[in-house]
Design a protein around this motif. Structure first.
Motif, short mmCIF file in Angstrom:
data_model
loop_
_atom_site.label_atom_id
_atom_site.label_comp_id
_atom_site.label_asym_id
_atom_site.label_seq_id
_atom_site.Cartn_x
_atom_site.Cartn_y
_atom_site.Cartn_z
N ARG A 266 0.67 -1.18 -0.14
CA ARG A 266 -0.06 0.30 0.09
C ARG A 266 0.88 1.58 -0.03
NH1 ARG A 266 -5.28 -1.27 1.07
NH2 ARG A 266 -5.76 -3.60 1.62
N ASP A 267 0.32 2.43 -0.95
CA ASP A 267 1.25 3.61 -0.66
C ASP A 267 0.70 4.06 0.94
OD1 ASP A 267 -1.82 4.51 -0.76
OD2 ASP A 267 -1.50 5.11 -2.86
N GLU A 268 1.07 5.75 0.79
CA GLU A 268 1.22 6.03 2.29
C GLU A 268 -0.63 6.56 2.54
OE1 GLU A 268 1.97 10.64 -0.17
OE2 GLU A 268 3.63 9.48 1.41
N ASN A 269 -1.13 6.58 1.56
CA ASN A 269 -1.95 7.09 1.90
C ASN A 269 -3.47 5.08 1.99
OD1 ASN A 269 -2.59 9.62 1.07
ND2 ASN A 269 -2.50 9.66 -0.51
N GLY A 270 -2.64 4.30 1.85
CA GLY A 270 -3.28 2.58 2.55
C GLY A 270 -4.39 2.92 0.94
N HIS A 271 -3.49 2.98 -0.08
CA HIS A 271 -4.18 2.07 -1.34
C HIS A 271 -3.28 1.22 -2.05
CE1 HIS A 271 -6.00 6.80 -1.54
NE2 HIS A 271 -7.11 6.18 -1.21
#
Length: 347
Positions: A266-271
């Protein structure tokens, strides 16, 4: 080609069947790993190459059109396989990747490839001779007619070997893989040619490997996991994509979403982070993106053979292997077929 014939198909079996398993006995022959093609030679000498699907192959193999026109009699229809041979004499084998490259939209590229990687045609059945249909004729008689038709045939057209000895067929299953072949086919001697029906029997290799799950694609329906992307570590420690596993039930596709959720990158935004596999001419507009996973989950899969450093066909999911460390999943575990010269198969 006005009324194309659908190729007769084969049903998979676990092992080379005994000759007495079907009434009338069996004839065995190598299973060629190429493009299935039914060749039509018109009364005027025109040659057309049909395919197992609806897409004619004629334009992609101009060298075969010329060769077949000079070697097959007019008014004949012959079933066989288009293959590409590579390697020096004594070390020849089939090359699926080179064959796949022959399907190209540019006519200039088709002409170039016809010279650089010329194809061969392996004949194994005859469906029409002298304008007369042989579809209702037993295979034993069709084979005799094919042998008579191709008694003096020369490369790049070949007549496939056959045997009625099951032990010879079992030896072929083991030896011929080293030349790039795909297994052994058993044909009922008394059977008519049944277009689109699975009358023949095919025995292929069955192997297993422990591989790392790299990611997954969403199913075409938009729900659940459609396929798993798989990888193995090479000698330098690089994790390389080796193919995929699919054919999950609707319920299992949804279960896999939950099972794999802890491993999603996941990326820093949780996606979820997505990647893309290499696009080929066969991809078309197909979505080649996938959800990336941390490379820590190991699965055991069943496969038949390798093509270079990838699984030749889509593999089958067997079971999770929580006892295996992902780093231990290397190419070294794979069985390497003994080398066998393709020229000996064709002789």
């Amino acid at each position: 080609m006005d009324d194309p014939i659908a190729p007769m198909l084969a049903k998979a079996v676990d092992a080379v069947p005994e000759p007495g398993s079907l009434a009338g006995g069996l004839s065995y022959e190598p299973k060629w790993d190429g493009f299935r093609s039914i060749v039509y030679v018109g009364d005027d000498g025109t040659v057309e190459l049909g395919s197992r699907g609806s897409k004619p192959l004629t334009r992609y193999f101009p060298e075969l059109v010329e060769a077949l026109g000079g070697r097959l009699p007019r008014g004949s229809v012959v079933d066989g396989e288009i293959v590409v041979r590579v390697g020096e004499p004594g070390r020849e084998k089939l090359d699926w990747e080179a064959l796949s490259q022959r399907i190209h939209p540019a006519a200039s590229r088709v002409r170039t490839l016809a010279q650089e990687t010329p194809a061969s045609f392996i004949a194994f059945d005859v469906l029409q001779a002298d304008g007369e249909s042989l579809l209702d004729t037993p295979f034993s008689e069709r084979r005799a007619a094919l042998e008579a038709m191709l008694v003096d045939v020369s490369a790049p057209v070949h007549l496939t070997q056959t045997t009625r000895d099951v032990e010879t067929a079992r030896r072929w299953l083991q030896e011929f893989e080293g030349a790039g072949l795909d297994g052994v086919v058993a044909k009922p001697l008394a059977a008519a040619y049944s277009p689109g029906k699975r009358v023949m029997l095919k025995a292929k290799h069955h192997r297993s490997a422990d591989v790392v799950v790299l990611g997954y694609r969403i199913h075409a329906s938009g729900t659940g996991v459609g396929s798993l992307l798989l990888g193995l570590y090479d000698a330098e420690g690089n994790l390389r994509n080796v193919g995929g596993a699919s054919a999950f039930t609707t319920v299992r596709r949804r279960e896999l979403i939950d099972e794999l959720a802890p491993d999603v990158v996941r990326d820093e935004n949780g996606h979820p982070v997505r990647g893309e596999t290499e696009r080929s001419r066969f991809s078309g507009s197909k979505d080649v993106s996938f959800v990336r996973l941390e490379p820590r989950r190991v699965v055991e899969v069943r496969y038949d053979q390798m093509e270079g450093d990838r699984f030749r066909h889509t593999v089958q999911f067997s079971r999770w292997r929580p006892d295996r460390d992902a780093r231990s999943c290397t190419f070294e575990q794979l069985e390497v077929p003994a080398r066998y010269d393709l020229g000996d198969v064709l002789s």
